[in-house]
Design a protein around this motif. Structure first.
Motif, PDB file in Angstrom:
ATOM      1  N   ALA A 107       5.464 -11.073 -26.276  1.00 46.96           N
ATOM      2  CA  ALA A 107       6.613 -10.519 -26.997  1.00 46.96           C
ATOM      3  C   ALA A 107       7.382 -11.646 -27.690  1.00 46.96           C
ATOM      4  O   ALA A 107       7.809 -11.502 -28.844  1.00 46.96           O
ATOM      5  N   TYR A 108       7.559 -12.768 -27.005  1.00 45.41           N
ATOM      6  CA  TYR A 108       8.249 -13.912 -27.599  1.00 45.41           C
ATOM      7  C   TYR A 108       7.485 -14.399 -28.834  1.00 45.41           C
ATOM      8  O   TYR A 108       8.084 -14.689 -29.872  1.00 45.41           O
ATOM      9  N   GLY A 109       6.184 -14.499 -28.732  1.00 47.45           N
ATOM     10  CA  GLY A 109       5.363 -14.952 -29.856  1.00 47.45           C
ATOM     11  C   GLY A 109       5.485 -14.016 -31.045  1.00 47.45           C
ATOM     12  O   GLY A 109       5.599 -14.445 -32.191  1.00 47.45           O
ATOM     13  N   PHE A 110       5.457 -12.710 -30.763  1.00 47.36           N
ATOM     14  CA  PHE A 110       5.576 -11.729 -31.826  1.00 47.36           C
ATOM     15  C   PHE A 110       6.941 -11.831 -32.517  1.00 47.36           C
ATOM     16  O   PHE A 110       7.033 -11.820 -33.743  1.00 47.36           O
ATOM     17  N   LEU A 111       8.006 -11.945 -31.746  1.00 48.76           N
ATOM     18  CA  LEU A 111       9.350 -12.058 -32.313  1.00 48.76           C
ATOM     19  C   LEU A 111       9.526 -13.371 -33.082  1.00 48.76           C
ATOM     20  O   LEU A 111      10.161 -13.407 -34.138  1.00 48.76           O
ATOM     21  N   ALA A 112       8.987 -14.453 -32.536  1.00 49.17           N
ATOM     22  CA  ALA A 112       9.088 -15.752 -33.214  1.00 49.17           C
ATOM     23  C   ALA A 112       8.359 -15.711 -34.553  1.00 49.17           C
ATOM     24  O   ALA A 112       8.858 -16.222 -35.568  1.00 49.17           O
ATOM     25  N   HIS A 172      10.423 -13.763 -37.044  1.00 47.15           N
ATOM     26  CA  HIS A 172      11.579 -14.545 -37.486  1.00 47.15           C
ATOM     27  C   HIS A 172      11.165 -15.640 -38.465  1.00 47.15           C
ATOM     28  O   HIS A 172      11.791 -15.829 -39.507  1.00 47.15           O
ATOM     29  N   ILE A 173      10.124 -16.355 -38.132  1.00 42.77           N
ATOM     30  CA  ILE A 173       9.650 -17.441 -39.000  1.00 42.77           C
ATOM     31  C   ILE A 173       9.197 -16.874 -40.340  1.00 42.77           C
ATOM     32  O   ILE A 173       9.489 -17.436 -41.394  1.00 42.77           O
ATOM     33  N   GLY A 174       8.510 -15.742 -40.325  1.00 46.46           N
ATOM     34  CA  GLY A 174       8.080 -15.111 -41.573  1.00 46.46           C
ATOM     35  C   GLY A 174       9.259 -14.734 -42.447  1.00 46.46           C
ATOM     36  O   GLY A 174       9.242 -14.923 -43.663  1.00 46.46           O
TER      37      GLY A 174
END
Length: 113
Positions: free
Chosen positions: A8-13, A16-18
């Motif tokens: 979930a953290y990877g998906f949210l990060a 956000h970066i995108g």
């Protein structure tokens, strides 16, 4: 559960970066467009300055050679043209000033994001 949290953290990060990258690309595109328009507008104003300088230089050159009558006649001939050039230069200078103020709000939007 730990892997799920990492996923979930990877998906949210990634999201956000995108989003940040898209904002940066949009800002750079607007900045490049504004810089190009500034460059063109500055060239237009410089051209009016050059043309006005040519008229003034011709009158000054005739005066410096002692031909005041010819200088006055030239000044009278060029009065209307010079007035039009001054009006156009003033209009273009206002447009340039408006463009020079344009990058500031865009930079503020980038910092706010």
């Amino acid at each position: 559960m730990g892997l799920n949290a990492i996923g979930a953290y990877g998906f949210l990060a990634k999201a956000h970066i995108g989003h940040v990258v898209e904002g940066d690309i949009a800002f750079v595109g607007r900045a490049a467009d504004t810089d190009a328009r500034l460059s063109v507008q500055a060239g237009i104003v410089a051209d009016f300055d050059r043309r006005l300088g040519q008229i003034d230089g011709a009158i000054e050159k005739a005066t410096s050679k002692g031909r005041t009558a010819a200088a006055m006649a030239l000044a009278d001939q060029q009065r209307k043209v010079r007035g039009q050039l001054v009006a156009q230069r003033t209009s273009e200078a206002k447009a340039l000033a408006a463009l020079q103020g344009a990058p500031a709000p865009a930079a503020g939007c980038l910092r706010a994001a």
